[in-house]
Design an enzyme around this catalytic site. Structure first.
Site: not given
Ligand code: GDP
Ligand code: MN
Length: 380
Positions: A101, A190
């Site tokens: 991530y 993101e």
């Protein structure tokens, strides 16, 4: 403004962040053609402005053209938490060894962009933050100094990425993500998951990209990405008419002038036991045409059963508003009762105009509270 995954990935591609090859499709036939062009296996991904599509069944693998068409058929038209799927992204499927991530967001309290990185990607990042906070690396970037390569290295070392090839690629992606973030004046970039393939290649498998609405005037190419079709058609119509319109869930259409009065009107309708269907803000200095436009927008909302028109005349003159109401009632078919409360500048004249017109669908009330009560009664 939130961008769709395929739009965010297009921006990633422009800034040199590796993504899978893919095409957007709006029908099963198009999806099949895309799969055959790309070469299966592919993944079919619902394009909606909400996360957790995987869990909701909006992301499916397919091994050939016909299967891609079938999966696209399943996904198109799906409702994912209130978002109707009208487009899918057909992407060359990736093999996944690991899911990381990486994100960059704006930390308002620190007044700095904030990188977050973890090797425990793929899942909800909130869950990682809550249960394993030590696994989440946080790192601020001084906006005046800009991104420095050591910051990327710190992210990967602190995150525990051991393979030098992966480290190098992630550091490079972090630098490009910062460029994309600043270049597009984003609020959020993101990548979840940032995958590592079995061959050790690092790639963005998803994109969540939010750009700052207030900076869009500097980025006409981004402003164009706003998808009018995906928004409520009535909201698009309102925008076209220059009317501030927000859709809610109840039965009473609310019209006010000025944000403060309009929000109070929503509150008072709720207070007396009603539920606003929407609200429209005429703004200051509303003229007759503004009133006609706003009433036209509200009258098109299928959930509306009555309309509460609450005006406090300051710059706005109540006689002008009253004329607008009569004009609207004459021009458009408004099947709902309209409760009008006029106060302030030229309120007497305004009320007289409405009284003389003596229309059965118009009801005048002297106070906001009485007006709200009446509108709620009429909606029942
Ligand atoms: P989200 O659920 O809305 O966040 O959508 P994502 O794009 O993050 O996809 C959710 C999950 O689907 C990923 O974490 C992957 O596990 C899986 N997925 C997506 N694309 C692929 C792919 O190309 N290959 C494989 N094997 N899995 C994929
Ligand atoms: Mn995701």
């Amino acid at each position: 403004m939130d961008l769709y995954e395929h739009q965010g990935k297009e921006l990633f591609r422009r800034y040199g962040i590796p993504v899978s090859e893919g095409r957007v499709a709006t029908s099963p036939a198009e999806a099949r053609a895309a799969a055959e062009k790309l070469g299966p296996p592919v993944v079919v991904k619902a394009q909606v402005l909400t996360g957790g599509r995987g869990k909701a069944g909006g992301i499916k693998l397919a091994t050939d053209g016909p299967e891609t068409a079938a999966r696209a058929h399943d996904i198109l038209g799906m409702d994912i938490r209130g978002h109707l799927v009208s487009k899918v992204l057909v992407e060359k499927a990736s093999e996944i060894a690991r899911e990381y991530y990486l994100s960059l967001t704006f930390d308002r309290s620190a007044r700095k962009p904030l990188f977050m990185f973890t090797t425990e990607g793929g899942v909800d990042i909130e869950e990682v933050a809550a249960t394993r906070p030590e696994a989440l690396v946080r790192l601020h970037v001084d906006p005046f100094v800009g991104y420095q390569p050591w910051q990327g290295r710190r992210l990967v070392y602190a995150g525990g990425v051991e393979h030098p090839g992966e480290q190098r690629q992630i550091v490079s992606i972090a630098a490009k993500l910062y460029e994309a973030f600043v270049g597009c004046e984003a609020m959020l970039c993101e990548i979840n998951p940032l995958i590592v393939t079995p061959d050790g290649e690092v790639r963005a498998l998803d994109s969540k990209f939010t750009v700052d609405d207030n900076a869009l005037f500097r980025h006409p190419e981004l402003a164009e990405l706003r998808d009018l079709a995906a928004a409520d058609p009535l909201e698009a119509f309102a925008r076209e008419k220059g009317v501030t319109y927000v859709k809610l869930d109840g039965e009473v259409g609310v019209l006010g002038n000025g944000a403060g009065l309009t929000m109070s009107t929503v509150d008072v309708v709720t207070f007396v036991g009603g539920r606003p269907a929407n609200f429209c803000d005429l703004g200051g200095g509303g003229d007759a045409q503004g009133v006609v436009d706003a009433l036209e927008v509200i009258a098109r909302d299928a959930q509306v059963r009555s309309i509460f028109f609450n005006i406090f005349g300051g710059i706005t003159r109540c006689d002008e508003v009253a004329r607008g109401i009569l004009q609207a009632v004459g021009q458009i078919d408004i099947p709902h009762p309209i409760v009008v409360r006029l106060d302030g500048t030229n309120a007497e004249e305004g009320r007289a105009i409405l009284r003389e017109a003596a229309l059965p669908s118009l009801h005048t009330e002297a106070t906001m509270l009485d007006g709200a009560r009446r509108a709620v009664e009429l909606a029942a």
